[in-house]
Design an enzyme around this catalytic site. Structure first.
Site, PDB file in Angstrom:
ATOM      1  N   ARG A  11       0.995  -5.334   1.741  1.00 62.99           N
ATOM      2  CA  ARG A  11       1.431  -3.976   1.405  1.00 62.99           C
ATOM      3  C   ARG A  11       1.509  -3.758  -0.104  1.00 62.99           C
ATOM      4  O   ARG A  11       2.365  -3.019  -0.594  1.00 62.99           O
ATOM      5  CB  ARG A  11       2.788  -3.650   2.046  1.00 62.99           C
ATOM      6  N   ARG A  15       4.537   2.301  -1.047  1.00 73.36           N
ATOM      7  CA  ARG A  15       5.533   3.264  -1.496  1.00 73.36           C
ATOM      8  C   ARG A  15       6.327   2.837  -2.721  1.00 73.36           C
ATOM      9  O   ARG A  15       7.038   3.649  -3.299  1.00 73.36           O
ATOM     10  CB  ARG A  15       6.503   3.567  -0.349  1.00 73.36           C
ATOM     11  N   ARG A  24       0.256  10.278  -1.569  1.00 75.09           N
ATOM     12  CA  ARG A  24       0.758  10.499  -0.215  1.00 75.09           C
ATOM     13  C   ARG A  24       1.318  11.910  -0.051  1.00 75.09           C
ATOM     14  O   ARG A  24       1.177  12.532   1.015  1.00 75.09           O
ATOM     15  CB  ARG A  24       1.825   9.439   0.109  1.00 75.09           C
ATOM     16  N   ASP A  61      -4.113   0.906   8.442  1.00 76.74           N
ATOM     17  CA  ASP A  61      -2.993   0.548   9.300  1.00 76.74           C
ATOM     18  C   ASP A  61      -3.537  -0.082  10.566  1.00 76.74           C
ATOM     19  O   ASP A  61      -4.634   0.272  11.028  1.00 76.74           O
ATOM     20  CB  ASP A  61      -2.166   1.794   9.645  1.00 76.74           C
ATOM     21  N   TYR A 137       2.754  -1.865  20.568  1.00 73.07           N
ATOM     22  CA  TYR A 137       2.908  -0.458  20.179  1.00 73.07           C
ATOM     23  C   TYR A 137       2.289   0.470  21.230  1.00 73.07           C
ATOM     24  O   TYR A 137       2.838   1.526  21.543  1.00 73.07           O
ATOM     25  CB  TYR A 137       2.239  -0.211  18.831  1.00 73.07           C
TER      26      TYR A 137
END
Length: 331
Positions: A11, A15, A24, A61, A137
């Protein structure tokens, strides 16, 4: 003095970077960003402009694969991914591996754009989620703390669950090969929820599907190194490392560094395993831990990384310090 190990961070495009947050903010959703080649390429390259990292990893992702298979996937701000659950044979039968390639074309374009910008000595890492982790998921319809719905389906209806896993093996192998064709020179398979399974189920749903993906990829791209990351697997990581056919194993923070050296690094290159919370905290404890990891693992085949993804609250100066420590640029 020994040569510093290569370093990149899971990552690393994310962010904690203000330039990422700016990009973003200009798109409707996280998935839109993943599937916008120009923007995803920009985000992929951002950390390389700040830090002398030794690899880039394509910004995407693991849930783009179920999206490409036809499952409804969205990312809800503040809540995370939401999927229309797939829990029976009929729903699994509707997943379309053949149609997935076209839906993943934007990722391949992102790869091509990034490779055109990267220096020759900096490889681009492509990736996918492991079938078990992605299936959790898909069955749950969201992230979960214990993966209970997927585990229950695997126990109660193993043939139904097998059909889902087999679909993910095929789609994931195709996806990785597409990334290689577009220019990725290394691959990583993220099994983020590997630690939720007991050993027999771990063999069935983590090791065997990963081995199937590795075999499919190696058949057509034999020289591409594949890193496997069985997060939370504990001592089963040794079995995973020896039976999946991977070329290197990613180690999470819970694995003792001495055990990594003795049980894993004697078999294959290892990657890891700094605590992302320690990186976010910084200070003398960060310096001491980084030096200890490098001293313990740096004499063998080793890639410095975190034990999981970098946290959004991580100060940029801590990342600068980390990279300088690994490279021996500070005392």
């Amino acid at each position: 003095m020994s040569t510093p190990p290569p370093v990149w961070l899971m990552r690393q495009a994310g962010r904690y970077l203000p330039e990422y947050r700016e990009v973003r903010a200009g798109v409707p959703s996280f998935l839109d960003l993943c599937l916008s080649p120009k923007l995803a390429a920009e985000v992929t390259l951002q950390p390389l402009r700040r830090f002398p990292l030794d690899a880039a990893i394509v910004f995407s992702d693991i849930l783009v694969v179920p999206f490409a298979l036809g499952q409804k996937v969205e990312f809800v701000e503040g809540e995370g991914p939401k999927l229309e659950p797939v829990r029976d044979a009929a729903a699994i039968g509707k997943l379309d591996v053949g149609a997935a390639a076209d839906k993943l074309t934007p990722v391949y374009e992102t790869v091509e754009r990034v490779v055109a910008e990267l220096p020759e000595m900096v490889p681009l890492i492509g990736f996918c989620g492991a079938p078990w982790t992605v299936a959790t998921y898909m069955v749950e319809g969201a992230g979960s703390k214990d993966q209970a719905s997927a585990r229950a389906l695997a126990y109660g209806e193993p043939e139904t669950f097998r059909a889902l896993i087999d679909t993910l093996v095929e789609a994931s192998a195709n996806y990785l090969l597409g990334q290689v064709k577009a220019g990725c020179r290394v691959l990583q398979i993220f099994d983020s929820w590997a630690g939720s399974l007991p050993e027999d189920e771990f063999e069935r749903w983590c090791i065997a599907p990963t081995r199937a993906i590795v075999d499919r990829v190696k058949a057509l791209a034999p020289d591409i190194p594949i890193i496997g990351f069985p997060r939370g697997s504990g001592p089963l990581a040794e079995r995973y490392a020896t039976k999946t056919g991977i070329d290197a194993v990613g180690c999470d923070t819970s694995l003792p560094v001495g055990w990594i050296r003795a049980a894993l690094q004697t078999r294959l290159p290892v990657q890891g395993n700094l605590d992302p919370i320690l990186l976010a905290t910084g200070g003398p404890a960060l310096d001491e831990r980084v030096k200890w990891i490098v001293e313990t693992l740096g004499q063998g085949p080793f890639i410095f990384n975190l034990g999981h993804g970098i946290l959004p609250q991580t100060p940029i100066e801590n990342v600068e310090r980390l990279v300088a420590l690994v490279k021996g640029d500070v005392g």
